[in-house]
Scaffold this active site. Structure first.
Site, PDB file in Angstrom:
ATOM      1  N   ASP A  39       0.859  -1.189   0.000  1.00 48.81           N
ATOM      2  CA  ASP A  39       0.000   0.000   0.000  1.00 48.81           C
ATOM      3  C   ASP A  39       0.892   1.235   0.000  1.00 48.81           C
ATOM      4  OD1 ASP A  39      -1.747  -2.115   0.559  1.00 48.81           O
ATOM      5  OD2 ASP A  39      -3.052  -0.878   1.803  1.00 48.81           O
ATOM      6  N   LYS A  60      -6.937   3.440  -3.199  1.00 51.59           N
ATOM      7  CA  LYS A  60      -7.372   3.410  -1.803  1.00 51.59           C
ATOM      8  C   LYS A  60      -7.619   4.837  -1.338  1.00 51.59           C
ATOM      9  CE  LYS A  60      -5.394   1.985   2.692  1.00 51.59           C
ATOM     10  NZ  LYS A  60      -4.255   1.272   3.325  1.00 51.59           N
ATOM     11  N   LYS A  65     -10.360   0.310  -2.409  1.00 56.09           N
ATOM     12  CA  LYS A  65     -10.230   0.050  -0.967  1.00 56.09           C
ATOM     13  C   LYS A  65     -10.514   1.316  -0.159  1.00 56.09           C
ATOM     14  CE  LYS A  65      -6.941  -1.399   2.636  1.00 56.09           C
ATOM     15  NZ  LYS A  65      -5.582  -1.920   2.922  1.00 56.09           N
TER      16      LYS A  65
END
Length: 318
Positions: A155, A218, A254
């Site tokens: 991430d 995300k 996400k």
């Protein structure tokens, strides 16, 4: 996970033409939130679906090998076995989607999951999380080290300065380098939407991240003042849909930060189903970044099975 998004060339002309209708976005978000939530056994089924999409996360300054070990055991058995057996789901392999930790804790997580005979993926934040303000070479090295320690998902965080000042080419180049450093590990790109200012910036940043080869986009690090909100999600998933229609490549989504209740997880599932369709309702294309969410979902499942709510001490901690 799903097949990789190879990315495309940077289309600055397309990015320059982006405009977002704020009122339409807010109205759509209100409509999603007003949808009826499933009840009884249907709610329980949706909640188990939500469990399988959670990236069970610990990103605290006091993380130690022992609480990472506990997190991994909870991820491998997220709902008490007796509750699953009552629902005839004990043999269906219900686990969370992944565990997410800091780079320095990746080796601990890999070791714990291996000892538990679990093949759950380990995700690691990287690239100067949460601010993304460290030198580029430091951020790249952080990615390489996390991958070397066994992380199969990374991430990354974008440098918000580049997005806020419209330096889309520089942002694209950085993300391409992160993608290369990830190797075979899937890359989720955190936009930190609370610091991007406008919906238009969020849409542009989403497009650039996908063009650069992000496998997921995300919302947030969870450390900003504003994290995952439904209006911003509408903007991001519309960008995902447009990118898919243009390229044929599916990019995951996400939301993360501030998602704490079972009801919220159901609203997120409804949003994805309505905006992107059933194909995205799986861990390969949808994740919920959360640390405390699982406890509330398990309490609701306990209530479905027993008719009463459990005290928190009756359910294993994450």
């Amino acid at each position: 996970m799903s097949s990789r998004n190879p990315g495309t060339r940077l289309d600055l002309e397309r990015i320059s033409k982006v405009r977002v209708n704020t009122q339409a976005v807010l109205k759509r978000a209100q409509h999603i939130q007003a949808q009826k939530i499933p009840k009884k056994q249907w709610q329980a089924a949706w909640l188990l679906k939500a469990v399988t999409c959670i990236d069970l996360t610990t990103l605290a300054g006091d993380d130690t090998p022992s609480n990472v070990h506990r997190l991994c055991l909870k991820a491998a058995q997220p709902v008490r076995y007796d509750l699953l057996k009552e629902m005839n789901m004990h043999d269906k392999g219900v686990t969370t989607a992944a565990v997410c930790v800091y780079p320095s804790r990746v080796a601990d997580a890999v070791k714990s999951l291996k000892a538990a005979n679990s093949s759950l993926p380990v995700a690691s934040v990287a690239t100067g999380f949460p601010a993304g303000q460290t030198p580029l070479e430091t951020r790249l090295q952080e990615v390489r080290m996390a991958v070397a320690d066994g992380a199969t998902e990374i991430d990354i965080v974008i440098n918000r300065t580049l997005a806020l000042t419209g330096q889309w080419e520089a942002m694209y180049d950085e993300i391409r380098q992160f993608r290369e450093a990830c190797g075979d590990a899937h890359m989720k790109t955190i936009l930190a939407i609370g610091e991007l200012g406008t919906f238009t910036n969020v849409y542009k940043a989403s497009l650039v991240a996908m063009m650069a080869g992000s496998d997921f986009i995300k919302t947030s690090t969870g450390k900003e003042a504003v994290n995952a909100t439904y209006p911003v999600a509408i903007v991001m998933v519309r960008a995902i849909r447009d990118y898919f229609l243009c390229t044929g490549h599916k990019v995951g989504f996400k939301p993360a930060g501030g998602i704490r209740t079972a009801r919220e997880s159901l609203v997120w599932l409804i949003l994805i189903k309505e905006e992107l369709g059933n194909d995205w309702l799986c861990p390969h294309l949808f994740r919920l970044g959360a640390s405390s969410l699982l406890a509330d979902i398990e309490r609701q499942i306990y209530h479905h099975v027993t008719g009463q709510y459990a005290a928190y001490h009756e359910l294993p901690m994450a």
